[in-house]
Write a protein that holds these residues in place. Sequence first.
Motif, PDB file in Angstrom:
ATOM      1  N   GLN A 280      37.824 -11.508 110.908  1.00 57.96           N
ATOM      2  CA  GLN A 280      38.106 -10.076 110.861  1.00 57.96           C
ATOM      3  C   GLN A 280      39.113  -9.756 109.745  1.00 57.96           C
ATOM      4  OE1 GLN A 280      38.126 -12.003 113.515  1.00 57.96           O
ATOM      5  NE2 GLN A 280      37.138 -11.036 115.281  1.00 57.96           N
ATOM      6  N   GLY A 281      39.984 -10.723 109.462  1.00 58.75           N
ATOM      7  CA  GLY A 281      41.010 -10.522 108.451  1.00 58.75           C
ATOM      8  C   GLY A 281      40.493 -10.419 107.035  1.00 58.75           C
ATOM      9  N   PHE A 282      39.197 -10.733 106.821  1.00 59.11           N
ATOM     10  CA  PHE A 282      38.639 -10.565 105.479  1.00 59.11           C
ATOM     11  C   PHE A 282      38.644  -9.098 105.052  1.00 59.11           C
ATOM     12  CE2 PHE A 282      36.950 -14.896 105.874  1.00 59.11           C
ATOM     13  CZ  PHE A 282      37.139 -15.365 104.578  1.00 59.11           C
ATOM     14  N   ASP A 283      38.765  -8.174 106.008  1.00 59.36           N
ATOM     15  CA  ASP A 283      38.885  -6.759 105.640  1.00 59.36           C
ATOM     16  C   ASP A 283      40.123  -6.494 104.812  1.00 59.36           C
ATOM     17  OD1 ASP A 283      37.516  -4.078 107.611  1.00 59.36           O
ATOM     18  OD2 ASP A 283      36.524  -5.904 106.962  1.00 59.36           O
ATOM     19  N   ALA A 284      41.141  -7.380 104.898  1.00 63.64           N
ATOM     20  CA  ALA A 284      42.360  -7.198 104.114  1.00 63.64           C
ATOM     21  C   ALA A 284      42.085  -7.228 102.618  1.00 63.64           C
ATOM     22  CB  ALA A 284      43.389  -8.267 104.481  1.00 63.64           C
ATOM     23  N   ALA A 285      40.977  -7.838 102.220  1.00 63.57           N
ATOM     24  CA  ALA A 285      40.629  -7.919 100.808  1.00 63.57           C
ATOM     25  C   ALA A 285      39.817  -6.719 100.333  1.00 63.57           C
ATOM     26  CB  ALA A 285      39.849  -9.203 100.539  1.00 63.57           C
ATOM     27  N   THR A 286      39.615  -5.723 101.199  1.00 60.51           N
ATOM     28  CA  THR A 286      38.729  -4.608 100.869  1.00 60.51           C
ATOM     29  C   THR A 286      39.487  -3.293 100.712  1.00 60.51           C
ATOM     30  OG1 THR A 286      38.250  -3.846 103.127  1.00 60.51           O
ATOM     31  CG2 THR A 286      37.025  -5.766 102.335  1.00 60.51           C
ATOM     32  N   ASP A 287      38.712  -2.230 100.536  1.00 63.63           N
ATOM     33  CA  ASP A 287      39.268  -0.885 100.436  1.00 63.63           C
ATOM     34  C   ASP A 287      39.467  -0.239 101.799  1.00 63.63           C
ATOM     35  OD1 ASP A 287      36.561  -0.836 100.925  1.00 63.63           O
ATOM     36  OD2 ASP A 287      36.073   0.679  99.416  1.00 63.63           O
ATOM     37  N   ASN A 288      39.250  -0.987 102.880  1.00 64.58           N
ATOM     38  CA  ASN A 288      39.499  -0.456 104.218  1.00 64.58           C
ATOM     39  C   ASN A 288      40.966  -0.473 104.585  1.00 64.58           C
ATOM     40  OD1 ASN A 288      36.832   0.068 104.781  1.00 64.58           O
ATOM     41  ND2 ASN A 288      36.559  -1.596 106.240  1.00 64.58           N
TER      42      ASN A 288
ATOM     43  N   GLU B 137      50.809  -4.872 110.262  1.00 67.12           N
ATOM     44  CA  GLU B 137      50.680  -5.709 109.075  1.00 67.12           C
ATOM     45  C   GLU B 137      49.842  -4.985 108.022  1.00 67.12           C
ATOM     46  OE1 GLU B 137      52.062  -8.664 108.638  1.00 67.12           O
ATOM     47  OE2 GLU B 137      52.809  -8.955 110.669  1.00 67.12           O
ATOM     48  N   TYR B 138      48.802  -4.306 108.508  1.00 65.34           N
ATOM     49  CA  TYR B 138      47.911  -3.526 107.644  1.00 65.34           C
ATOM     50  C   TYR B 138      47.600  -2.203 108.314  1.00 65.34           C
ATOM     51  CZ  TYR B 138      47.223  -7.543 104.653  1.00 65.34           C
ATOM     52  OH  TYR B 138      47.442  -8.583 103.782  1.00 65.34           O
ATOM     53  N   VAL B 139      47.438  -1.183 107.513  1.00 68.29           N
ATOM     54  CA  VAL B 139      47.031   0.135 107.996  1.00 68.29           C
ATOM     55  C   VAL B 139      45.781   0.550 107.225  1.00 68.29           C
ATOM     56  CG1 VAL B 139      49.373   0.829 108.632  1.00 68.29           C
ATOM     57  CG2 VAL B 139      48.541   1.287 106.313  1.00 68.29           C
ATOM     58  N   PRO B 140      44.995   1.462 107.754  1.00 61.68           N
ATOM     59  CA  PRO B 140      43.822   1.905 107.004  1.00 61.68           C
ATOM     60  C   PRO B 140      44.221   2.640 105.737  1.00 61.68           C
ATOM     61  CG  PRO B 140      44.193   3.333 108.890  1.00 61.68           C
ATOM     62  CD  PRO B 140      45.132   2.177 109.045  1.00 61.68           C
ATOM     63  N   ASP B 141      43.517   2.354 104.660  1.00 62.35           N
ATOM     64  CA  ASP B 141      43.689   3.170 103.458  1.00 62.35           C
ATOM     65  C   ASP B 141      43.480   4.627 103.861  1.00 62.35           C
ATOM     66  OD1 ASP B 141      42.793   4.685 101.039  1.00 62.35           O
ATOM     67  OD2 ASP B 141      43.090   2.751 100.060  1.00 62.35           O
ATOM     68  N   TYR B 142      44.395   5.489 103.484  1.00 65.74           N
ATOM     69  CA  TYR B 142      44.361   6.870 103.974  1.00 65.74           C
ATOM     70  C   TYR B 142      43.071   7.591 103.549  1.00 65.74           C
ATOM     71  CZ  TYR B 142      46.012  11.547 105.212  1.00 65.74           C
ATOM     72  OH  TYR B 142      46.147  12.799 105.767  1.00 65.74           O
TER      73      TYR B 142
ATOM     74  N   SER C 163      33.094  -7.308 107.898  1.00 68.72           N
ATOM     75  CA  SER C 163      31.821  -7.148 107.190  1.00 68.72           C
ATOM     76  C   SER C 163      31.939  -6.350 105.895  1.00 68.72           C
ATOM     77  CB  SER C 163      30.789  -6.474 108.100  1.00 68.72           C
ATOM     78  OG  SER C 163      31.150  -5.130 108.334  1.00 68.72           O
ATOM     79  N   ARG C 164      33.016  -5.596 105.721  1.00 66.85           N
ATOM     80  CA  ARG C 164      33.122  -4.719 104.547  1.00 66.85           C
ATOM     81  C   ARG C 164      33.088  -5.522 103.249  1.00 66.85           C
ATOM     82  NH1 ARG C 164      31.866   0.045 102.257  1.00 66.85           N
ATOM     83  NH2 ARG C 164      33.446   0.751 100.778  1.00 66.85           N
ATOM     84  N   PHE C 165      33.774  -6.662 103.212  1.00 73.03           N
ATOM     85  CA  PHE C 165      33.818  -7.460 101.989  1.00 73.03           C
ATOM     86  C   PHE C 165      32.415  -7.913 101.591  1.00 73.03           C
ATOM     87  CE2 PHE C 165      34.560 -11.309  99.476  1.00 73.03           C
ATOM     88  CZ  PHE C 165      35.548 -10.878  98.599  1.00 73.03           C
ATOM     89  N   SER C 166      31.665  -8.465 102.542  1.00 71.52           N
ATOM     90  CA  SER C 166      30.324  -8.947 102.206  1.00 71.52           C
ATOM     91  C   SER C 166      29.355  -7.797 101.970  1.00 71.52           C
ATOM     92  CB  SER C 166      29.792  -9.883 103.299  1.00 71.52           C
ATOM     93  OG  SER C 166      29.769  -9.265 104.558  1.00 71.52           O
ATOM     94  N   ASP C 167      29.598  -6.631 102.570  1.00 69.96           N
ATOM     95  CA  ASP C 167      28.732  -5.477 102.309  1.00 69.96           C
ATOM     96  C   ASP C 167      28.867  -5.005 100.863  1.00 69.96           C
ATOM     97  OD1 ASP C 167      27.543  -5.352 104.773  1.00 69.96           O
ATOM     98  OD2 ASP C 167      28.824  -3.763 105.559  1.00 69.96           O
ATOM     99  N   LEU C 168      30.100  -4.905 100.379  1.00 68.72           N
ATOM    100  CA  LEU C 168      30.311  -4.519  98.983  1.00 68.72           C
ATOM    101  C   LEU C 168      29.754  -5.589  98.053  1.00 68.72           C
ATOM    102  CD1 LEU C 168      33.947  -3.119  99.276  1.00 68.72           C
ATOM    103  CD2 LEU C 168      31.885  -1.783  98.811  1.00 68.72           C
ATOM    104  N   LYS C 169      29.975  -6.822  98.415  1.00 73.90           N
ATOM    105  CA  LYS C 169      29.543  -7.958  97.596  1.00 73.90           C
ATOM    106  C   LYS C 169      28.021  -8.010  97.471  1.00 73.90           C
ATOM    107  CE  LYS C 169      29.973 -13.016  97.883  1.00 73.90           C
ATOM    108  NZ  LYS C 169      30.767 -14.091  98.489  1.00 73.90           N
ATOM    109  N   ARG C 170      27.314  -7.869  98.600  1.00 76.70           N
ATOM    110  CA  ARG C 170      25.855  -7.998  98.546  1.00 76.70           C
ATOM    111  C   ARG C 170      25.206  -6.841  97.798  1.00 76.70           C
ATOM    112  NH1 ARG C 170      23.256  -4.868 102.525  1.00 76.70           N
ATOM    113  NH2 ARG C 170      24.650  -4.066 104.135  1.00 76.70           N
TER     114      ARG C 170
END
Length: 469
Positions: free
Chosen positions: A63-71, A287-292, A406-413
């Motif tokens: 789930q922490g892979f979302d930290a690498a995304t725009d989420n 630790e992380y918040v949603p990008d506004y 899933s956001r990281f792999s969605d952008l990637k694919r």
Amino acid sequence: MKKYLLLLIILASFTSCENQLDTFPTSSVAADAAFRNEGDFSNAVRGAYRAMLSGSYYGGDLQGFDAATDNLLISQEGRFSQQTRHDWAYNPNSGFGGYMAQAYRVIQNTNFILLNIDVLENGAFKNNVKAEALAIRALAHFDIARYFAKIPTQSSDAGASLAMPYVTEPDVNALPARITVTEYYANLVLDLTEAATLINADNGKFQIGKNAVNGILANVYLHMGKYQEAVDAASSVTTVVGARANFVGIWNDTQTDDVIFKLQNDNITNVTLGVPYNQTAGGIKSEYVPDYAFFQQYDATDIRKAAYFETSLFAGNNYNHVKKWYSSTTTTSLGVVDAKILRASEVQLIKAEALAELGQDGPARTALDAVRSKRYTGFTVGSEVGSTLKAAIAKERRLELAFEGSRFSDLKRKGIAITRSDFGHFADGSGVPAVNKNLPVGDFHFQAPIPVGEMNLNPNMVQNPGYVN
């Protein structure tokens, strides 16, 4: 994989349902002693599920892979955990080894089951155990490939590029080589299609059944760009999208509506899935918040806004905290919640995307509205077509699956750059913005580095381009 597989395999005895679930044999002789009857195989399968729940895998790291995304945006009041992932500053020493090792551990567990499957008499029990092991093996391989290798639809050269080793034998001394992405995904399909022919129609929510196999297969086909096959697999799933009124309960474990497959997490397993997002220290400490900019995409009538977020004070400032993995009514520790792996809503969104790619706008809208109608009050049937429909599907997928990895792999694919906003970390968008805002298409950081330990111990392993050990 030698280093990681050797970390996994320890003394085996399946006589205890609680304390022995994670143990597996170190040799064929030990395996002969461990796999003798149906109870041994049942315990072994439960051990594979428990291994999936590790904090290095579905217990938080995936789930922490979302930290690498725009989420997500790193919070200035947190511990700056996973900052190298958030800043795309990772290298072979950056901590991806635990994730890779745990996923291959799960694979190793299933390979011991499959190696010894003929101990069982032919029949429904044997078929179901074999199918579960095949499906778990495929899912773990899929979860490795999404992050450590290119995805088939990512670029024109993806199919011929190197994926990871597809391990089908429990040889702890093996030093397997990477195979191509095309070969790797063909193995995923082989495992899952065989599992679909053997598995029970229903194994409960805490084990993979036929609906879960078909849902995972639909996702694999979507990543392969095989859209008709994705539609067919998704159409085989009979679980329907859950009611809006039950949605919040999915995340505090009072409801299983919509859930196809999840991993049980209780006061014994005690895995804190919520740790990558926040802790408690005089309130919720994020630790992380949603990008506004992303947070604003949730409509006021969207039930996901209530399920996923809490806006409250910490240290005198308001934050939009991610509470999706924060608490359960069935456990006593914050962050100890069931790991939801597959839901009917995701399957419908896979189906919608695949149908839209096939140019079947009407059926695609129907699948999309199966989700949207259960998320908003006052919902009216959509009328989008073409690129507008594809954008609507992508938006709902992002809103629905946020903070599930899933956001990281969605952008990637899809070959889409990661672009963060200029907003800061406070609830109103003020505060400190992200330092690194853009990861362009084609950047080598879309593939995680092979951990340095694996590179040092396996002469057949090849590092991903762009990284230096």
